[in-house]
Design an enzyme around this catalytic site. Structure first.
Site, PDB file in Angstrom:
ATOM      1  N   PHE A  69       0.851  -1.194   0.000  1.00 11.91           N
ATOM      2  CA  PHE A  69       0.000   0.000   0.000  1.00 11.91           C
ATOM      3  C   PHE A  69       0.884   1.240   0.000  1.00 11.91           C
ATOM      4  O   PHE A  69       0.701   2.159   0.764  1.00 11.91           O
ATOM      5  CB  PHE A  69      -0.926  -0.064   1.227  1.00 11.91           C
ATOM      6  CG  PHE A  69      -2.164   0.783   1.086  1.00 11.91           C
ATOM      7  CD1 PHE A  69      -2.922   0.758  -0.068  1.00 11.91           C
ATOM      8  CD2 PHE A  69      -2.562   1.615   2.123  1.00 11.91           C
ATOM      9  CE1 PHE A  69      -4.064   1.537  -0.203  1.00 11.91           C
ATOM     10  CE2 PHE A  69      -3.708   2.402   2.022  1.00 11.91           C
ATOM     11  CZ  PHE A  69      -4.452   2.361   0.848  1.00 11.91           C
ATOM     12  N   THR A  91       4.582  -4.618  -3.773  1.00 11.89           N
ATOM     13  CA  THR A  91       5.500  -4.233  -2.691  1.00 11.89           C
ATOM     14  C   THR A  91       6.822  -3.724  -3.292  1.00 11.89           C
ATOM     15  O   THR A  91       7.097  -3.952  -4.470  1.00 11.89           O
ATOM     16  CB  THR A  91       5.790  -5.426  -1.743  1.00 11.89           C
ATOM     17  OG1 THR A  91       6.412  -6.466  -2.491  1.00 11.89           O
ATOM     18  CG2 THR A  91       4.534  -5.930  -1.082  1.00 11.89           C
ATOM     19  N   LYS A 123       9.788  -5.862  -9.995  1.00 13.44           N
ATOM     20  CA  LYS A 123      10.862  -6.411 -10.832  1.00 13.44           C
ATOM     21  C   LYS A 123      11.603  -7.558 -10.133  1.00 13.44           C
ATOM     22  O   LYS A 123      12.022  -8.519 -10.780  1.00 13.44           O
ATOM     23  CB  LYS A 123      11.899  -5.318 -11.137  1.00 13.44           C
ATOM     24  CG  LYS A 123      11.429  -4.264 -12.101  1.00 13.44           C
ATOM     25  CD  LYS A 123      12.341  -3.059 -12.088  1.00 13.44           C
ATOM     26  CE  LYS A 123      12.026  -2.145 -10.945  1.00 13.44           C
ATOM     27  NZ  LYS A 123      12.392  -0.748 -11.054  1.00 13.44           N
ATOM     28  N   VAL A 178       8.189  -3.284 -16.378  1.00 13.68           N
ATOM     29  CA  VAL A 178       9.151  -2.670 -17.301  1.00 13.68           C
ATOM     30  C   VAL A 178       8.489  -1.497 -18.009  1.00 13.68           C
ATOM     31  O   VAL A 178       7.405  -1.631 -18.566  1.00 13.68           O
ATOM     32  CB  VAL A 178       9.621  -3.682 -18.376  1.00 13.68           C
ATOM     33  CG1 VAL A 178      10.550  -3.006 -19.377  1.00 13.68           C
ATOM     34  CG2 VAL A 178      10.294  -4.878 -17.738  1.00 13.68           C
ATOM     35  N   GLY A 190       7.008   1.272 -16.996  1.00 10.59           N
ATOM     36  CA  GLY A 190       5.852   1.987 -16.429  1.00 10.59           C
ATOM     37  C   GLY A 190       4.602   1.865 -17.269  1.00 10.59           C
ATOM     38  O   GLY A 190       3.907   0.856 -17.228  1.00 10.59           O
ATOM     39  N   GLU A 192      15.163   5.237  -7.501  1.00 15.43           N
ATOM     40  CA  GLU A 192      15.014   4.160  -6.522  1.00 15.43           C
ATOM     41  C   GLU A 192      15.446   4.693  -5.152  1.00 15.43           C
ATOM     42  O   GLU A 192      16.176   5.684  -5.074  1.00 15.43           O
ATOM     43  CB  GLU A 192      15.908   2.970  -6.903  1.00 15.43           C
ATOM     44  CG  GLU A 192      15.590   2.338  -8.254  1.00 15.43           C
ATOM     45  CD  GLU A 192      14.202   1.718  -8.322  1.00 15.43           C
ATOM     46  OE1 GLU A 192      13.872   0.918  -7.445  1.00 15.43           O
ATOM     47  OE2 GLU A 192      13.444   2.040  -9.244  1.00 15.43           O
ATOM     48  N   ASP A 246      19.042  -1.022 -12.396  1.00 16.41           N
ATOM     49  CA  ASP A 246      17.603  -0.992 -12.681  1.00 16.41           C
ATOM     50  C   ASP A 246      17.365  -1.285 -14.172  1.00 16.41           C
ATOM     51  O   ASP A 246      16.482  -2.071 -14.519  1.00 16.41           O
ATOM     52  CB  ASP A 246      17.034   0.381 -12.295  1.00 16.41           C
ATOM     53  CG  ASP A 246      15.552   0.496 -12.609  1.00 16.41           C
ATOM     54  OD1 ASP A 246      14.756  -0.171 -11.919  1.00 16.41           O
ATOM     55  OD2 ASP A 246      15.194   1.211 -13.558  1.00 16.41           O
ATOM     56  N   LYS A 292      15.386  -4.641 -15.817  1.00 20.62           N
ATOM     57  CA  LYS A 292      14.310  -4.565 -16.819  1.00 20.62           C
ATOM     58  C   LYS A 292      14.706  -5.305 -18.092  1.00 20.62           C
ATOM     59  O   LYS A 292      13.865  -5.957 -18.730  1.00 20.62           O
ATOM     60  CB  LYS A 292      13.981  -3.098 -17.101  1.00 20.62           C
ATOM     61  CG  LYS A 292      13.306  -2.418 -15.913  1.00 20.62           C
ATOM     62  CD  LYS A 292      13.304  -0.915 -16.060  1.00 20.62           C
ATOM     63  CE  LYS A 292      12.595  -0.221 -14.904  1.00 20.62           C
ATOM     64  NZ  LYS A 292      12.926   1.208 -14.812  1.00 20.62           N
ATOM     65  N   GLY A 311       5.968   6.443 -12.144  1.00 21.23           N
ATOM     66  CA  GLY A 311       4.877   7.267 -11.603  1.00 21.23           C
ATOM     67  C   GLY A 311       3.654   6.411 -11.334  1.00 21.23           C
ATOM     68  O   GLY A 311       3.347   5.504 -12.108  1.00 21.23           O
TER      69      GLY A 311
HETATM   70  N1  HSE Z   1      13.839   4.226 -10.808  1.00 21.02           N
HETATM   71  C1  HSE Z   1      13.090   3.792 -11.949  1.00 21.02           C
HETATM   72  C2  HSE Z   1      13.361   4.731 -13.103  1.00 21.02           C
HETATM   73  C3  HSE Z   1      11.622   3.756 -11.611  1.00 21.02           C
HETATM   74  O1  HSE Z   1      13.959   5.793 -12.877  1.00 21.02           O
HETATM   75  O2  HSE Z   1      13.024   4.406 -14.235  1.00 21.02           O
HETATM   76  C4  HSE Z   1      10.770   2.969 -12.551  1.00 21.02           C
HETATM   77  O3  HSE Z   1      11.108   1.598 -12.601  1.00 21.02           O
END
Ligand code: HSE
Length: 337
Positions: A8, A95, A124, A151, A153, A209, A220, A224, A316
């Site tokens: 949440f 989460t 992820k 992946v 957004g 992050e 990151d 992805k 977002g």
């Molecule tokens: N930290 C990641 C980014 C967030 O900047 O793309 C979305 O996965």
């Protein structure tokens, strides 16, 4: 359709608000009536067998409170118990991610599948650590598993390739998959702004992050890339298979020199059979991967369609709820619940 929301935070709250705002639209246009029968996080669970009323849900989401502080919630570490025991069709696992262990999301997803519940996730970590295992568990349990939001957004690249481009063999994937680094590189290039200052801005925008080195050092993007590779190239890739270099050494001067030569410097993740790499690359200005600001972009090389590129917002709560909702509607159509 009976839903359990696990997590949440920004995404769980964002999805809850979107579901409430789109209640009429979903019913009229899609015939979908989602009922959130439980919200649970590491602090407690709120269960309502009739579905938590939308107005109450929105007020709770806007309050920013942990689940244990919500009126009527049970306190304690009862995530697995709630996933197992509450009657529901779909578990939304939202989460925070941990790309090293996959936990706690990995355990939540396994529990959901073992209790014959379909799973949608934005997380992820579990996909990076145990993609094949989860794919096999979903199949053996006869449940659906969707992870579009993990992946890019809002960018529906996984389902685009799996559904509308299903007759193609994906031969290569290239992507600008991290909004934080793209924002930093763009601002450094446009204004000569120093790295530390623009990183701070990206953090304030809520894009980075919790540990921003995951963005800056390329992990990151690599996570992805591993997910895209496993889903679209049918290779069992792990994070350790990716050669990773981040953007720490890129200076505003280097970006300016590149631009004078008609190029942008982008942190690109690239995968084909035998090669997975994340590194800063020169991309010709005007090409699909030369996106600015926090945008993401993915290019797929395919045997029939040749090349397809797709661009959009990579992070977002509202943008990510677009993918989560897309997966939910897809399950509604597939399962008829
Ligand atoms: N930290 C990641 C980014 C967030 O900047 O793309 C979305 O996965």
């Amino acid at each position: 359709m009976r839903l359990i929301l696990v997590g949440f935070g920004n995404l769980g709250r964002g999805l809850g608000i979107t579901l409430a705002e789109k209640q009429e639209f979903l019913k009229k246009r899609q015939g979908l009536v989602p009922k959130v029968v439980a919200i649970v996080d590491e602090t407690g669970a709120l269960v309502n067998d009739d579905g938590i009323p939308s107005a109450k849900f929105v007020a709770m989401a806007r309050s920013g409170k942990k689940v244990e502080k919500l009126a009527g919630a049970k306190k304690g570490e009862i995530v697995h118990d709630t996933i197992e025991k509450v009657a529901a069709d779909v578990v939304l696992e939202l989460t925070p991610t941990n790309i090293k262990t996959g936990e706690p999301g990995l355990g939540h997803i396994k529990t959901a599948m073992k209790s014959n519940k379909h799973v949608i996730t934005s997380n992820k970590g579990p996909l990076v650590v145990a993609f094949k295992e989860l794919d096999a568990l979903a199949k053996s349990q006869g449940v659906e598993f969707r992870y579009s939001a993990s992946v890019g957004g809002a960018i529906p690249v996984i389902e685009l390739a799996r559904k509308l481009l299903a007759g193609n063999e994906v031969q290569e994937i290239k992507g600008v998959l991290n909004g934080t680094t793209n924002y930093i590189l763009t601002r450094m290039g446009e204004e000569g702004a120093p790295f530390d200052m623009v990183l701070k801005e990206a953090q304030e925008l809520g894009m980075a992050e919790k540990d921003p080195s995951l963005d800056i050092d390329g992990f990151d993007t690599a996570a992805k890339l591993v997910i895209l590779t496993n889903s679209l190239l049918a290779i069992n890739a792990k994070l350790k298979d990716v050669k990773i270099a981040g953007i720490r050494k890129i200076t505003p001067e280097a970006i300016k020199l590149a631009r004078d030569a008609g190029q942008a410097i982008k942190l690109v993740g690239a995968a084909k059979k035998g090669m997975l790499e994340v590194s800063p690359k020169m991309v010709p200005l005007g090409q699909p991967l030369a996106v600015s600001g926090s945008l993401n972009a993915v290019t797929l090389k395919l045997d029939l369609a040749r090349e397809i590129s797709i661009t959009g917002f990579g992070a977002g709560p509202k943008e990510t709820s677009s993918s989560l909702l897309g997966d939910l509607i897809d399950l509604h159509r597939t399962l008829g619940c």
